[in-house]
Design a protein around this motif. Structure first.
Motif, PDB file in Angstrom:
ATOM      1  N   ALA A   1       0.825  -1.209   0.000  1.00  0.00           N
ATOM      2  CA  ALA A   1       0.000   0.000   0.000  1.00  0.00           C
ATOM      3  C   ALA A   1       0.859   1.258   0.000  1.00  0.00           C
ATOM      4  CB  ALA A   1      -0.929  -0.011   1.226  1.00  0.00           C
ATOM      5  N   ALA A   2       1.940   1.268   0.808  1.00  0.00           N
ATOM      6  CA  ALA A   2       2.812   2.441   0.857  1.00  0.00           C
ATOM      7  C   ALA A   2       3.497   2.676  -0.490  1.00  0.00           C
ATOM      8  CB  ALA A   2       3.850   2.268   1.967  1.00  0.00           C
ATOM      9  N   ALA A   3       3.968   1.594  -1.124  1.00  0.00           N
ATOM     10  CA  ALA A   3       4.643   1.743  -2.415  1.00  0.00           C
ATOM     11  C   ALA A   3       3.665   2.201  -3.493  1.00  0.00           C
ATOM     12  CB  ALA A   3       5.286   0.417  -2.819  1.00  0.00           C
TER      13      ALA A   3
ATOM     14  N   ALA B   1       3.627   8.373   6.948  1.00  0.00           N
ATOM     15  CA  ALA B   1       3.652   9.587   7.762  1.00  0.00           C
ATOM     16  C   ALA B   1       5.057   9.912   8.250  1.00  0.00           C
ATOM     17  CB  ALA B   1       2.707   9.435   8.955  1.00  0.00           C
ATOM     18  N   ILE B   2       5.829   8.885   8.601  1.00  0.00           N
ATOM     19  CA  ILE B   2       7.196   9.110   9.084  1.00  0.00           C
ATOM     20  C   ILE B   2       8.046   9.755   7.990  1.00  0.00           C
ATOM     21  CG2 ILE B   2       9.316   7.957   9.805  1.00  0.00           C
ATOM     22  CD1 ILE B   2       7.555   5.947  11.297  1.00  0.00           C
ATOM     23  N   PHE B   3       7.988   9.190   6.776  1.00  0.00           N
ATOM     24  CA  PHE B   3       8.805   9.715   5.689  1.00  0.00           C
ATOM     25  C   PHE B   3       8.320  11.083   5.233  1.00  0.00           C
ATOM     26  CE2 PHE B   3       9.944   5.208   5.256  1.00  0.00           C
ATOM     27  CZ  PHE B   3      11.316   5.326   5.147  1.00  0.00           C
ATOM     28  N   VAL B   4       7.007  11.259   5.122  1.00  0.00           N
ATOM     29  CA  VAL B   4       6.471  12.535   4.653  1.00  0.00           C
ATOM     30  C   VAL B   4       6.737  13.635   5.668  1.00  0.00           C
ATOM     31  CG1 VAL B   4       4.328  13.767   4.134  1.00  0.00           C
ATOM     32  CG2 VAL B   4       4.728  11.509   3.171  1.00  0.00           C
TER      33      VAL B   4
ATOM     34  N   GLY C   1      11.236  20.320   7.034  1.00  0.00           N
ATOM     35  CA  GLY C   1      12.214  21.314   6.607  1.00  0.00           C
ATOM     36  C   GLY C   1      11.673  22.242   5.539  1.00  0.00           C
ATOM     37  N   LEU C   2      10.878  21.679   4.611  1.00  0.00           N
ATOM     38  CA  LEU C   2      10.298  22.508   3.549  1.00  0.00           C
ATOM     39  C   LEU C   2       9.312  23.514   4.127  1.00  0.00           C
ATOM     40  CD1 LEU C   2       9.888  23.114   0.548  1.00  0.00           C
ATOM     41  CD2 LEU C   2       8.169  21.299   0.501  1.00  0.00           C
TER      42      LEU C   2
END
Length: 306
Positions: A38-40, A128-131, A137-138
């Motif tokens: 699902a994440a991919a 959520a962790i990666f996003v 920072g953005l």
């Protein structure tokens, strides 16, 4: 023969519950497999949506119309992404789980639903962790740029308000002070009659303006007279005319700062409303994803058993 039938009946009735008691009701391998898939798949759909969105935006369209159309399309695509990606993960979690022996139909339905929900939860947490790590920072840099732009660059911070050099190079202070020392045509024709304007003269007037702007008070009479003398000496105009110019320039500066402050508040209010809409629609899309994953897991589990 009768003894054999009793033993067989005992095995049919008693063995399945004992087997079920030692078997795990959760197939973590299937759950993780569904979550990863699902994440991919959600990443693939988000990349596709980004490309389609950039292709649909025209730089010649009005800014408001283009932003509104892009916002609606982004909301729809996020919901579609959640439904399809979570549905795929839930289906795999239900189809790949272990076969449960002698489990009631309602219990099987509940377990398949739980497997789909857990696969959606694992994919959501990983995403959520990666996003969050990539976007934090953005967002920080964007907020700093928006704050500086809305408040007039170096003039917008308290630190730079005491720095005459920075304020002189910033808009609108630099432009208005340059205009304050601008000579008339007659004075410019007779350049020997007036001394040249120096950077020290401009910085001194900037410090006078900044001192009054910091408190929001009008320019004091003593500061106005002193600045008028500097302007009169460097431009060749009369003292009264120079003082009128100083007061008018300071009034323009106050108005520009009031406009910048109002624009900053308006931008902050728009950002707040946009954040509310984004949060609500993300909540709705996540609910859609959880429902899709739970539903497709029951379909995959039913196909697994039959």
């Amino acid at each position: 023969m009768g003894e054999f039938e009793d033993t067989r009946r005992h095995a049919i009735v008693e063995d399945p519950p004992s087997v079920e008691a030692f078997a795990s009701a959760v197939s973590w391998g299937a759950i993780l497999a569904g979550g990863v898939a699902a994440a991919a798949f959600s990443l693939i759909l988000l990349m596709l949506g980004s490309g389609l969105g950039l292709a649909a935006i025209s730089p010649w369209a009005p800014a408001g119309e283009s932003a509104a159309r892009f916002g609606v399309a982004a909301i729809v695509w996020i919901c579609v992404t959640q439904i399809f990606a979570s549905g795929l993960g839930g289906y795999l979690a239900g189809r790949l789980r272990k076969r449960w022996v002698a489990v009631h139909g309602d219990e099987t339905y509940f377990r398949d639903t739980a497997h789909g929900f857990l696969s959606w939860a694992s994919a959501t947490l990983v995403t959520a962790i990666f996003v969050t790590s990539a976007a934090s920072g953005l967002f920080h840099v964007t907020a700093q740029v928006a704050s500086v732009s809305a408040t007039g660059g170096a003039m917008g911070t308290l630190k730079d308000r005491g720095n005459a050099s920075a304020a002189l190079d910033a808009w609108p202070m630099g432009y208005l002070v340059d205009g304050l020392f601008r000579q008339s045509d007659s004075a410019a024709a007779n350049s020997n009659a007036t001394p040249d304007v120096t950077a020290a003269d401009k910085k001194e007037v900037v410090r006078i303006f900044l001192n009054s702007l910091a408190s929001g008070a009008p320019l004091s009479s003593s500061d106005a007279r002193y600045a008028a003398r500097l302007v009169s000496q460097r431009t060749g105009s009369s003292l009264d005319a120079a003082q009128t110019r100083v007061i008018a320039t300071y009034s323009q500066l106050q108005q520009r700062f009031a406009d910048l402050k109002a624009a900053a508040k308006d931008a902050a209010d728009k950002a707040r409303k946009a954040g509310i809409h984004v949060s609500l629609w993300l909540f709705v899309s996540l609910l859609m994803g959880a429902f899709a994953a739970s539903l497709t897991a029951t379909i995959g589990g039913r196909q697994r058993d039959f």
